[in-house]
Design an enzyme around this catalytic site. Structure first.
Site, mmCIF file in Angstrom:
data_model
loop_
_atom_site.group_PDB
_atom_site.id
_atom_site.type_symbol
_atom_site.label_atom_id
_atom_site.label_comp_id
_atom_site.label_asym_id
_atom_site.label_seq_id
_atom_site.Cartn_x
_atom_site.Cartn_y
_atom_site.Cartn_z
ATOM 1 N N LYS A 131 -4.592 7.052 -20.078
ATOM 2 C CA LYS A 131 -4.957 7.575 -21.555
ATOM 3 C C LYS A 131 -3.449 7.378 -22.160
ATOM 4 C CE LYS A 131 -8.543 8.787 -19.660
ATOM 5 N NZ LYS A 131 -9.695 7.848 -19.671
ATOM 6 N N ARG A 180 0.945 -1.162 0.033
ATOM 7 C CA ARG A 180 0.074 0.042 0.034
ATOM 8 C C ARG A 180 0.878 1.200 -0.119
ATOM 9 N NH1 ARG A 180 -2.011 2.130 4.505
ATOM 10 N NH2 ARG A 180 -2.613 0.018 5.347
ATOM 11 N N TYR A 197 -12.016 18.347 -16.838
ATOM 12 C CA TYR A 197 -12.621 16.967 -17.183
ATOM 13 C C TYR A 197 -13.684 16.868 -16.123
ATOM 14 C CZ TYR A 197 -13.129 11.933 -16.211
ATOM 15 O OH TYR A 197 -13.537 10.727 -16.155
ATOM 16 N N ASP A 220 -3.241 19.546 -14.780
ATOM 17 C CA ASP A 220 -3.597 18.422 -15.278
ATOM 18 C C ASP A 220 -2.974 18.208 -16.888
ATOM 19 O OD1 ASP A 220 -4.782 15.901 -16.781
ATOM 20 O OD2 ASP A 220 -6.467 16.019 -15.505
HETATM 21 C C1 PLP Z 1 -8.081 15.302 -18.475
HETATM 22 C C2 PLP Z 1 -8.324 13.943 -17.571
HETATM 23 N N1 PLP Z 1 -8.011 13.941 -16.359
HETATM 24 C C3 PLP Z 1 -8.311 13.045 -15.624
HETATM 25 C C4 PLP Z 1 -9.159 11.754 -16.050
HETATM 26 C C5 PLP Z 1 -9.373 10.899 -15.108
HETATM 27 O O1 PLP Z 1 -8.596 9.788 -15.195
HETATM 28 P P1 PLP Z 1 -9.081 8.141 -14.571
HETATM 29 O O2 PLP Z 1 -10.118 8.156 -15.764
HETATM 30 O O3 PLP Z 1 -7.639 7.415 -14.999
HETATM 31 O O4 PLP Z 1 -9.600 8.256 -13.394
HETATM 32 C C6 PLP Z 1 -9.604 11.808 -17.410
HETATM 33 C C7 PLP Z 1 -10.428 10.785 -17.814
HETATM 34 O O5 PLP Z 1 -10.933 10.980 -18.860
HETATM 35 C C8 PLP Z 1 -9.049 12.974 -17.960
HETATM 36 O O6 PLP Z 1 -9.554 12.970 -19.502
#
Ligand code: PLP
Length: 392
Positions: free
Chosen positions: A208, A58, A111, A183
């Site tokens: 992604k 963990r 997002y 992000d």
């Molecule tokens: C820009 C962005 N940040 C974060 C996320 C969240 O990622 P996860 O699906 O791995 O939790 C996504 C998911 O599509 C995203 O497009």
């Protein structure tokens, strides 16, 4: 391995050395909940961080560690930690940095999951959230100048591909004494390095582009030792760690990151230009197009414009329903950044958590199509789109 090794070499070799065992050329999947120490002094040294090693998965794990190291090297960070998903990375970061009474400044079209943290969970903790118009840098700067603990950026944004000037907004954030988080999922470390542009923390949904094969979920946060150490501590206690098998798949995917992203940059730009000339297409959103509102900023801060674009059909959502099923070389799925092309509409993918009214408030039209270009031949993808658009 340290700089100035090129990115291409880092994607292949970076971060793996310490986790290779018995001559294996690949990082093993270490499925062990705990790590044993016959010598209690040696155990104590590792437990107290005086010697490298692992105690309990963990906290840290050899396979997961190699993944963290590769992301850390690609983002040019002093430290990195990983998570079970991108959303775990985002939520753990925000819950580490924010306390009741604090204020966070971000933008309207992050997002959808991130937006839910802003609108549903942070207010419950009495954190004040100000979401600005993503296209209006002066408004964002003014909101930051009023004082905040965190400035949270996402660029390019999902799904309308807006661009935020990281350098400019990081300077505004630092003047206000805030931690600046970006992000970087859509750009990838190949196209953009937010830490070099002044951000304090960079976040990835590794699900992604980093993994790139749509077969594992994961997330990462990179930055300086102190900030990442605090976020790691929150995660080691609350438990959203990355699974070793997922870490292995993500690591393997990352070895080709630079090649995939280069091809996806090329494919997306060609497709965006082609779509712009189609009568059935009302508008195209892609930062690589000269017509994009912040194309100049994108040119300055990105080495490539990324694999994702979006477009609106003249016929709206009804036309989208006719066109998407005709595509031969695209998964209709809630994902992006994979080797295969993936299409979706925000209403069923990135912003499914939002109501139609919330999507409208975020400037997301219901007839929008998000197109994540894979690594296929661009000519084949364009021919496929051409035959599908006949139904528009
Ligand atoms: C820009 C962005 N940040 C974060 C996320 C969240 O990622 P996860 O699906 O791995 O939790 C996504 C998911 O599509 C995203 O497009």
């Amino acid at each position: 391995m340290t700089d100035p090794i090129s990115t291409a070499t880092l994607t292949v070799w970076g971060g793996e050395e310490a986790s290779l065992v018995q001559g294996a050329t690949q990082v093993p999947v270490v499925y062990s909940a705990a790590f044993g120490y016959p010598d209690v002094d040696a155990w104590l040294d590792v437990a107290l961080g005086r010697q490298p090693g692992h105690i309990y998965s963990r906290n840290t794990n050899p396979t997961v560690h190699a993944f963290e190291e590769k992301v850390r090297l690609l983002e040019g960070a002093a430290a990195a930690t990983s998570f079970a998903s991108g959303m775990a990375a985002i939520s753990n970061t925000l819950f580490t940095l924010l306390s009741p009474g604090d204020r966070i400044v971000s933008v309207k079209d992050t997002y959808g999951g991130t937006n839910k943290i802003f609108t549903e969970f942070l207010p419950r903790l009495r954190v004040e959230v100000e979401l600005c118009d993503t296209s209006d840098h002066a408004q964002i700067e003014a909101a930051i100048a009023q004082g905040c603990r965190v400035v949270y950026l996402e660029t390019p944004t999902n799904p309308t591909l807006k661009i935020l000037d990281i350098k400019r907004l990081a300077a505004a954030g630092h003047a206000a004494g805030a931690v600046v988080v970006t992000d970087n999922t859509f750009a990838t470390p190949i196209n953009q390095n937010p830490l070099q542009l002044g951000a304090d923390l960079v976040i990835h949904s590794a699900t992604k582009f980093l993994g790139g094969h749509a077969d594992a979920l994961g997330g990462a946060v990179c930055g300086d030792r102190d900030l990442v150490g605090r976020i790691y501590h929150y995660r080691e206690i609350t438990g959203a760690m990355l699974d070793p098998m997922a870490a292995f798949l993500l690591l393997r995917g990352m070895k080709t990151l630079h090649l995939r992203v280069r091809q996806q940059n090329e494919n997306a730009l060609r497709i965006a230009r082609w779509l712009q000339a189609q009568p059935a297409v009302a508008s195209v959103y892609y930062p690589g197009l000269e017509t994009h509102l912040h194309h100049d900023v994108a040119r300055r801060q990105m080495a490539g414009f990324g694999g994702v674009l979006s477009f609106m059909l003249e016929g709206g959502f009804e036309a989208v329903k006719r066109v998407l099923p005709r595509l031969r070389f695209a998964h209709r799925a809630a994902n992006l950044g994979a080797v295969e092309t993936i299409v979706g509409t925000p209403a069923t993918t990135s912003h499914v958590e939002c109501t139609a009214a919330e999507r409208a408030a975020m400037g997301i039209p219901e007839g929008l199509v998000r197109y994540s270009a894979g690594i296929e031949d661009a000519g084949d993808l364009i021919a496929d789109l051409a035959q599908a658009l006949v139904a528009a």
